[in-house]
Design a protein around this motif. Structure first.
Motif, PDB file in Angstrom:
ATOM      1  N   CYS A 132       0.797  -1.231   0.000  1.00 39.85           N
ATOM      2  CA  CYS A 132       0.000   0.000   0.000  1.00 39.85           C
ATOM      3  C   CYS A 132       0.828   1.279   0.000  1.00 39.85           C
ATOM      4  N   PHE A 133       1.992   1.256   0.651  1.00 38.67           N
ATOM      5  CA  PHE A 133       2.674   2.518   0.909  1.00 38.67           C
ATOM      6  C   PHE A 133       4.128   2.605   0.454  1.00 38.67           C
ATOM      7  N   PHE A 134       4.821   1.487   0.299  1.00 37.01           N
ATOM      8  CA  PHE A 134       6.273   1.575   0.215  1.00 37.01           C
ATOM      9  C   PHE A 134       6.899   1.035  -1.059  1.00 37.01           C
ATOM     10  N   ILE A 135       6.107   0.733  -2.079  1.00 34.02           N
ATOM     11  CA  ILE A 135       6.700   0.298  -3.349  1.00 34.02           C
ATOM     12  C   ILE A 135       7.486   1.459  -3.956  1.00 34.02           C
ATOM     13  N   GLY A 136       8.734   1.191  -4.316  1.00 35.25           N
ATOM     14  CA  GLY A 136       9.571   2.241  -4.881  1.00 35.25           C
ATOM     15  C   GLY A 136      10.311   3.060  -3.840  1.00 35.25           C
ATOM     16  N   LYS A 137      10.138   2.727  -2.555  1.00 33.31           N
ATOM     17  CA  LYS A 137      10.797   3.459  -1.481  1.00 33.31           C
ATOM     18  C   LYS A 137      12.101   2.762  -1.074  1.00 33.31           C
ATOM     19  N   ASP A 138      13.001   3.525  -0.474  1.00 32.02           N
ATOM     20  CA  ASP A 138      14.286   3.003  -0.049  1.00 32.02           C
ATOM     21  C   ASP A 138      14.121   1.959   1.047  1.00 32.02           C
ATOM     22  N   ARG A 139      14.804   0.823   0.882  1.00 29.90           N
ATOM     23  CA  ARG A 139      14.651  -0.277   1.837  1.00 29.90           C
ATOM     24  C   ARG A 139      15.037   0.141   3.253  1.00 29.90           C
ATOM     25  N   GLU A 144      13.339   1.309   8.806  1.00 34.06           N
ATOM     26  CA  GLU A 144      13.339   2.167   9.990  1.00 34.06           C
ATOM     27  C   GLU A 144      11.912   2.536  10.399  1.00 34.06           C
ATOM     28  N   ILE A 145      11.083   2.851   9.415  1.00 34.80           N
ATOM     29  CA  ILE A 145       9.690   3.215   9.705  1.00 34.80           C
ATOM     30  C   ILE A 145       8.940   2.042  10.329  1.00 34.80           C
ATOM     31  N   LEU A 146       9.067   0.862   9.718  1.00 34.91           N
ATOM     32  CA  LEU A 146       8.339  -0.306  10.204  1.00 34.91           C
ATOM     33  C   LEU A 146       8.860  -0.782  11.558  1.00 34.91           C
ATOM     34  N   ASN A 147      10.173  -0.691  11.753  1.00 37.04           N
ATOM     35  CA  ASN A 147      10.718  -1.030  13.067  1.00 37.04           C
ATOM     36  C   ASN A 147      10.154  -0.100  14.137  1.00 37.04           C
ATOM     37  N   GLY A 148       9.966   1.160  13.777  1.00 37.31           N
ATOM     38  CA  GLY A 148       9.403   2.124  14.709  1.00 37.31           C
ATOM     39  C   GLY A 148       7.953   1.848  15.043  1.00 37.31           C
ATOM     40  N   CYS A 149       7.299   1.050  14.200  1.00 41.52           N
ATOM     41  CA  CYS A 149       5.909   0.673  14.434  1.00 41.52           C
ATOM     42  C   CYS A 149       5.798  -0.661  15.176  1.00 41.52           C
ATOM     43  N   GLY A 150       6.933  -1.170  15.646  1.00 40.02           N
ATOM     44  CA  GLY A 150       6.907  -2.406  16.413  1.00 40.02           C
ATOM     45  C   GLY A 150       7.060  -3.665  15.583  1.00 40.02           C
ATOM     46  N   LEU A 151       7.416  -3.508  14.312  1.00 31.70           N
ATOM     47  CA  LEU A 151       7.608  -4.655  13.439  1.00 31.70           C
ATOM     48  C   LEU A 151       9.101  -4.951  13.284  1.00 31.70           C
ATOM     49  N   TYR A 152       9.441  -6.198  13.110  1.00 36.04           N
ATOM     50  CA  TYR A 152      10.840  -6.592  12.912  1.00 36.04           C
ATOM     51  C   TYR A 152      11.112  -6.659  11.409  1.00 36.04           C
ATOM     52  N   ALA A 153      11.280  -5.474  10.832  1.00 33.40           N
ATOM     53  CA  ALA A 153      11.328  -5.371   9.381  1.00 33.40           C
ATOM     54  C   ALA A 153      12.621  -5.895   8.789  1.00 33.40           C
ATOM     55  N   ASN A 154      13.719  -5.886   9.544  1.00 29.36           N
ATOM     56  CA  ASN A 154      14.992  -6.376   8.992  1.00 29.36           C
ATOM     57  C   ASN A 154      14.853  -7.819   8.518  1.00 29.36           C
ATOM     58  N   ILE A 155      14.330  -8.681   9.386  1.00 24.06           N
ATOM     59  CA  ILE A 155      14.142 -10.076   9.002  1.00 24.06           C
ATOM     60  C   ILE A 155      12.877 -10.244   8.175  1.00 24.06           C
ATOM     61  N   GLY A 156      11.848  -9.455   8.471  1.00 25.36           N
ATOM     62  CA  GLY A 156      10.577  -9.589   7.756  1.00 25.36           C
ATOM     63  C   GLY A 156      10.710  -9.325   6.272  1.00 25.36           C
ATOM     64  N   ILE A 157      11.414  -8.248   5.914  1.00 27.55           N
ATOM     65  CA  ILE A 157      11.600  -7.924   4.494  1.00 27.55           C
ATOM     66  C   ILE A 157      12.456  -8.992   3.825  1.00 27.55           C
ATOM     67  N   SER A 158      13.447  -9.508   4.545  1.00 30.83           N
ATOM     68  CA  SER A 158      14.288 -10.574   3.982  1.00 30.83           C
ATOM     69  C   SER A 158      13.468 -11.811   3.659  1.00 30.83           C
ATOM     70  N   VAL A 159      12.525 -12.150   4.533  1.00 31.48           N
ATOM     71  CA  VAL A 159      11.656 -13.308   4.295  1.00 31.48           C
ATOM     72  C   VAL A 159      10.812 -13.068   3.047  1.00 31.48           C
ATOM     73  N   LYS A 167      10.896  -7.531  -4.229  1.00 29.39           N
ATOM     74  CA  LYS A 167      12.196  -7.531  -4.886  1.00 29.39           C
ATOM     75  C   LYS A 167      12.940  -6.248  -4.539  1.00 29.39           C
ATOM     76  N   ILE A 168      14.264  -6.317  -4.592  1.00 28.16           N
ATOM     77  CA  ILE A 168      15.089  -5.130  -4.411  1.00 28.16           C
ATOM     78  C   ILE A 168      15.546  -4.669  -5.781  1.00 28.16           C
ATOM     79  N   GLU A 169      15.194  -3.442  -6.133  1.00 30.69           N
ATOM     80  CA  GLU A 169      15.517  -2.912  -7.451  1.00 30.69           C
ATOM     81  C   GLU A 169      16.677  -1.927  -7.354  1.00 30.69           C
ATOM     82  N   LYS A 170      16.870  -1.121  -8.368  1.00 27.59           N
ATOM     83  CA  LYS A 170      17.991  -0.187  -8.407  1.00 27.59           C
ATOM     84  C   LYS A 170      17.963   0.752  -7.200  1.00 27.59           C
ATOM     85  N   ASN A 171      19.155   1.109  -6.735  1.00 25.17           N
ATOM     86  CA  ASN A 171      19.313   2.047  -5.620  1.00 25.17           C
ATOM     87  C   ASN A 171      18.625   1.572  -4.341  1.00 25.17           C
ATOM     88  N   ASN A 172      18.548   0.246  -4.169  1.00 28.65           N
ATOM     89  CA  ASN A 172      18.020  -0.346  -2.942  1.00 28.65           C
ATOM     90  C   ASN A 172      16.534  -0.030  -2.716  1.00 28.65           C
TER      91      ASN A 172
END
Length: 222
Positions: A132-139, A144-159, A167-172
């Motif tokens: 909904c909100f983060f397609i095309g945004k810097d990983r 940082e935003i999602l971690n601040g919302c109480g989510l473990y985004a480091n591992i979550g995005i990797s999964v 997918k990770i595209e140009k410029n992360n």
């Protein structure tokens, strides 16, 4: 879009799922993309399911059945292949039984199998937020935003990347196939089809404006 932006002999390639767009701009030639054939499909699926160009021993028949249900659609082959990676034969059979109940033209339902298979609700929340909100945004910024919302985004995005849902595209930057994005947004819409104010997320500015001017609603679920 002015002609001055392009030099003599320039060729513009437009990709779209809506043929009306091509009619509006009066393109010179329309090329309809064809589905992948069985050999190509099996190879693409195998790279994601087995990390090699062909199925491993004892999984050939099962692989061909999954490929048949994907109907030659690359994104479905990638997502289901990634989902089945390192799963047991019994889990493969369970997925096939579920696919048999889904009509061949309902692509989003096939893709949803991978979403439903995410281990916890936090991974699902991260996926839906990206839809909904983060397609095309810097990983890093999204993490940082999602971690601040109480989510473990480091591992979550990797999964999600491992499952081919993100997918990770140009410029992360975070990327996502449009069919996967639509699948995620449909999951949210179905939660309250007639009352947008009851949905967990809003992404159309018309809905946001209507809700904020007429109602008081908490749209972010954390």
């Amino acid at each position: 879009m002015g002609a001055k932006l392009f030099g003599p002999g320039s060729v513009l390639i437009i990709t779209t799922r809506d043929v009306r767009v091509l009619n509006l701009v009066k393109v010179d030639y329309v090329c309809t993309m064809k589905e992948m054939d069985e050999k190509e499909s099996l190879e693409l699926f195998s790279w994601h399911a087995f990390r090699q160009p062909s199925p491993i021993q004892d999984y050939c028949k099962l692989s061909k059945k999954v490929v048949a249900y994907c109907g030659g659609l690359p994104v479905a082959l990638e997502v289901l292949g990634s989902y089945l990676y390192e799963r047991t034969k019994q889990e493969w059979i369970s997925v096939l039984l579920k696919l048999e109940r889904i009509p061949n033209d309902q692509v989003q339902e096939k893709l949803r199998i991978s979403y439903d298979g995410l281990k916890d609700d936090m991974e699902k929340d991260i996926f839906l937020d990206i839809c909904c909100f983060f397609i095309g945004k810097d990983r890093a910024e999204v993490t940082e935003i999602l971690n601040g919302c109480g989510l473990y985004a480091n591992i979550g995005i990797s999964v999600l990347i491992e499952r081919s849902l993100v997918k990770i595209e140009k410029n992360n930057k975070l990327g996502m196939h449009c069919l996967i994005r639509d699948m995620g947004r449909e999951i949210i819409r179905e939660s309250s089809a007639k009352e947008p104010g009851k949905r967990s997320r809003l992404w159309f500015h018309e809905d946001v404006h209507d809700i904020l001017t007429k109602h008081t609603v908490r749209t972010f679920p954390y």
